[in-house]
Design an enzyme around this catalytic site. Sequence first.
Site, PDB file in Angstrom:
ATOM      1  N   HIS A   1     -17.752  -0.323   8.162  1.00 37.73           N
ATOM      2  CA  HIS A   1     -16.294  -0.143   8.282  1.00 37.73           C
ATOM      3  C   HIS A   1     -16.085   1.200   8.977  1.00 37.73           C
ATOM      4  O   HIS A   1     -16.245   2.260   8.361  1.00 37.73           O
ATOM      5  CB  HIS A   1     -15.654  -0.161   6.894  1.00 37.73           C
ATOM      6  CG  HIS A   1     -14.172   0.069   6.894  1.00 37.73           C
ATOM      7  ND1 HIS A   1     -13.251  -0.884   6.521  1.00 37.73           N
ATOM      8  CD2 HIS A   1     -13.436   1.166   7.244  1.00 37.73           C
ATOM      9  CE1 HIS A   1     -12.031  -0.389   6.635  1.00 37.73           C
ATOM     10  NE2 HIS A   1     -12.114   0.853   7.067  1.00 37.73           N
TER      11      HIS A   1
ATOM     12  N   ARG B   1      -2.412  -1.981  -3.598  1.00 39.20           N
ATOM     13  CA  ARG B   1      -3.708  -1.380  -3.291  1.00 39.20           C
ATOM     14  C   ARG B   1      -3.852  -0.081  -4.101  1.00 39.20           C
ATOM     15  O   ARG B   1      -2.986   0.797  -4.033  1.00 39.20           O
ATOM     16  CB  ARG B   1      -3.786  -1.050  -1.807  1.00 39.20           C
ATOM     17  CG  ARG B   1      -5.085  -0.374  -1.483  1.00 39.20           C
ATOM     18  CD  ARG B   1      -5.054   0.272  -0.131  1.00 39.20           C
ATOM     19  NE  ARG B   1      -6.315   0.936   0.080  1.00 39.20           N
ATOM     20  CZ  ARG B   1      -6.501   1.902   0.966  1.00 39.20           C
ATOM     21  NH1 ARG B   1      -5.506   2.306   1.712  1.00 39.20           N
ATOM     22  NH2 ARG B   1      -7.671   2.450   1.093  1.00 39.20           N
TER      23      ARG B   1
ATOM     24  N   GLY C   1     -14.871   0.124  14.760  1.00 39.74           N
ATOM     25  CA  GLY C   1     -15.808  -1.001  14.712  1.00 39.74           C
ATOM     26  C   GLY C   1     -15.296  -2.218  15.464  1.00 39.74           C
ATOM     27  O   GLY C   1     -16.057  -2.926  16.123  1.00 39.74           O
TER      28      GLY C   1
ATOM     29  N   HIS D   1     -13.062   1.643   0.349  1.00 39.46           N
ATOM     30  CA  HIS D   1     -12.973   0.533   1.316  1.00 39.46           C
ATOM     31  C   HIS D   1     -13.529  -0.782   0.763  1.00 39.46           C
ATOM     32  O   HIS D   1     -13.897  -1.674   1.521  1.00 39.46           O
ATOM     33  CB  HIS D   1     -13.766   0.831   2.610  1.00 39.46           C
ATOM     34  CG  HIS D   1     -13.249   1.957   3.423  1.00 39.46           C
ATOM     35  ND1 HIS D   1     -14.091   2.799   4.112  1.00 39.46           N
ATOM     36  CD2 HIS D   1     -11.999   2.373   3.685  1.00 39.46           C
ATOM     37  CE1 HIS D   1     -13.376   3.704   4.750  1.00 39.46           C
ATOM     38  NE2 HIS D   1     -12.100   3.464   4.515  1.00 39.46           N
TER      39      HIS D   1
ATOM     40  N   GLU E   1      -7.595  -6.369   4.776  1.00 40.36           N
ATOM     41  CA  GLU E   1      -7.427  -5.887   3.403  1.00 40.36           C
ATOM     42  C   GLU E   1      -6.153  -6.443   2.774  1.00 40.36           C
ATOM     43  O   GLU E   1      -6.144  -6.821   1.608  1.00 40.36           O
ATOM     44  CB  GLU E   1      -7.412  -4.352   3.396  1.00 40.36           C
ATOM     45  CG  GLU E   1      -8.782  -3.770   3.699  1.00 40.36           C
ATOM     46  CD  GLU E   1      -8.748  -2.300   4.097  1.00 40.36           C
ATOM     47  OE1 GLU E   1      -8.248  -2.025   5.210  1.00 40.36           O
ATOM     48  OE2 GLU E   1      -9.194  -1.454   3.324  1.00 40.36           O
TER      49      GLU E   1
ATOM     50  N   ARG F   1     -13.410  13.997   8.329  1.00 40.96           N
ATOM     51  CA  ARG F   1     -14.282  14.312   7.186  1.00 40.96           C
ATOM     52  C   ARG F   1     -15.709  14.521   7.672  1.00 40.96           C
ATOM     53  O   ARG F   1     -16.161  13.857   8.610  1.00 40.96           O
ATOM     54  CB  ARG F   1     -14.273  13.178   6.160  1.00 40.96           C
ATOM     55  CG  ARG F   1     -12.915  12.919   5.540  1.00 40.96           C
ATOM     56  CD  ARG F   1     -13.074  11.955   4.365  1.00 40.96           C
ATOM     57  NE  ARG F   1     -11.785  11.484   3.894  1.00 40.96           N
ATOM     58  CZ  ARG F   1     -11.376  10.216   3.990  1.00 40.96           C
ATOM     59  NH1 ARG F   1     -12.159   9.292   4.534  1.00 40.96           N
ATOM     60  NH2 ARG F   1     -10.198   9.874   3.532  1.00 40.96           N
TER      61      ARG F   1
ATOM     62  N   ASN G   1       0.870  -1.183   0.000  1.00 35.80           N
ATOM     63  CA  ASN G   1       0.000   0.000   0.000  1.00 35.80           C
ATOM     64  C   ASN G   1       0.906   1.232   0.000  1.00 35.80           C
ATOM     65  O   ASN G   1       1.495   1.585   1.020  1.00 35.80           O
ATOM     66  CB  ASN G   1      -0.880  -0.039   1.258  1.00 35.80           C
ATOM     67  CG  ASN G   1      -1.889   1.090   1.287  1.00 35.80           C
ATOM     68  OD1 ASN G   1      -1.861   1.990   0.430  1.00 35.80           O
ATOM     69  ND2 ASN G   1      -2.769   1.059   2.262  1.00 35.80           N
TER      70      ASN G   1
END
Length: 393
Positions: free
Chosen positions: A203, A88, A328, A177, A379, A236, A7
Amino acid sequence: MKILSVNAGSSSLKFQMYEMPEEKVLISGVFERIGIKGSCYTIKLNGEKTTKEANLSDHKDAVKILVDELIANKIIYDLNEIKGIGHRIVQGADKFDRSVIIDDVVLKTISDLSSLAPLHNPAAVIGIEAFKEMIPNAVAVAVFDTSFHQTMEEETYLYALPYEWYTDYQVRKYGAHGTSHKYVANRLSELLNKKDGKFIVCHLGNGGSITAVKDGKCVDTSMGFTPNAGLVMGTRCGDIDASIIPYMMEKANMTPKDIDNAINKQSGLLGISGVSSDSRDIDEGISEGNERCILAKKMFVRRVVDYIAKYYVLLNGADAIAFTAGIGENSITMRKQIIEKLAILGVELDEERNNVRGKEQLITSNNSKIPCYIIPTDEEGMIAMDTYNLIEG
Ligand code: ADP
């Protein structure tokens, strides 16, 4: 078969090496502050973390050191042992509905999509090129955050804006995601032994999104044209009235860049609390009676519940709800507050089962009409698996 899951960010590079198909993690780590003063890297091996300073002027330096570390730690003896590298990629837009082997055309397409992900796609291209140069014999694979969401229908992914904004400027919902949502939905299918299930996957990390999944396919997701849409996140804002933007540009003399910074970096938990974007700091503020931290958490919970309710109706019910990512998986109180607000749907929390962090577990009572689970996301593992599958054909 040894596969690297990668990534690449603009100044960072995370990696995890797997023995496949066993999905055994051999070594992992992160290179930080690439091209910036004070660069360093951390390697995690056999549960132990080591951080070292290094001169990382670009991503190629990082890949060079990575190769040296793999050999020094006897993970590989020869570069040719690395058969695949999965990258990714944040934005695949409507060009990719699955993972693909990277050739010149794919690389150019990823690069051409940079205007839709200006921070991420150029960094991914740099990462792909650095690995190609250093480990030329490995098959490079692109795994897109957006491809899982390509099954959304037109009425879902379009905004009710002038249609030409879509045809001329590619303005539509792409989501993000996707690799995480796909992994968690697959896990739910396995746990419930239900291929054709209706799942709501939450998520909730620093960035957050919720996806409605039916028969293994994404029906709708809360992120939009960019990751800014949907939930209240760390920094955000999530869904807002779009007219706030021209209003604030005029009132506060803000440029598009200022606005972009405000809605992506200064909003969410940080914007409301004025304390932090991190849910642990918000909890600490709450324990000290900080009113704005209390408000920030309420708004976060409320938005998650709004989306679960919306997707419950869209899916015409739900066979399971899952929680994943930093909040989560780990925030006992956030999950509790969310699930308690779903009582009207017959969802019932089991406090004892919910009292865990980072572990796959059912957290609702046996009487609950919809079971809720914690499913730690993976992931990197998904990226390695897609890479392995493409190599094996
Ligand atoms: P990113 O989107 O950057 O990958 P993560 O998935 O790592 O983010 O999630 C980061 C969030 O997870 C932060 O808000 C952090 O407070 C929260 N988190 C991590 N560990 C815990 C914990 N033990 N308890 C509560 N929240 C946690």
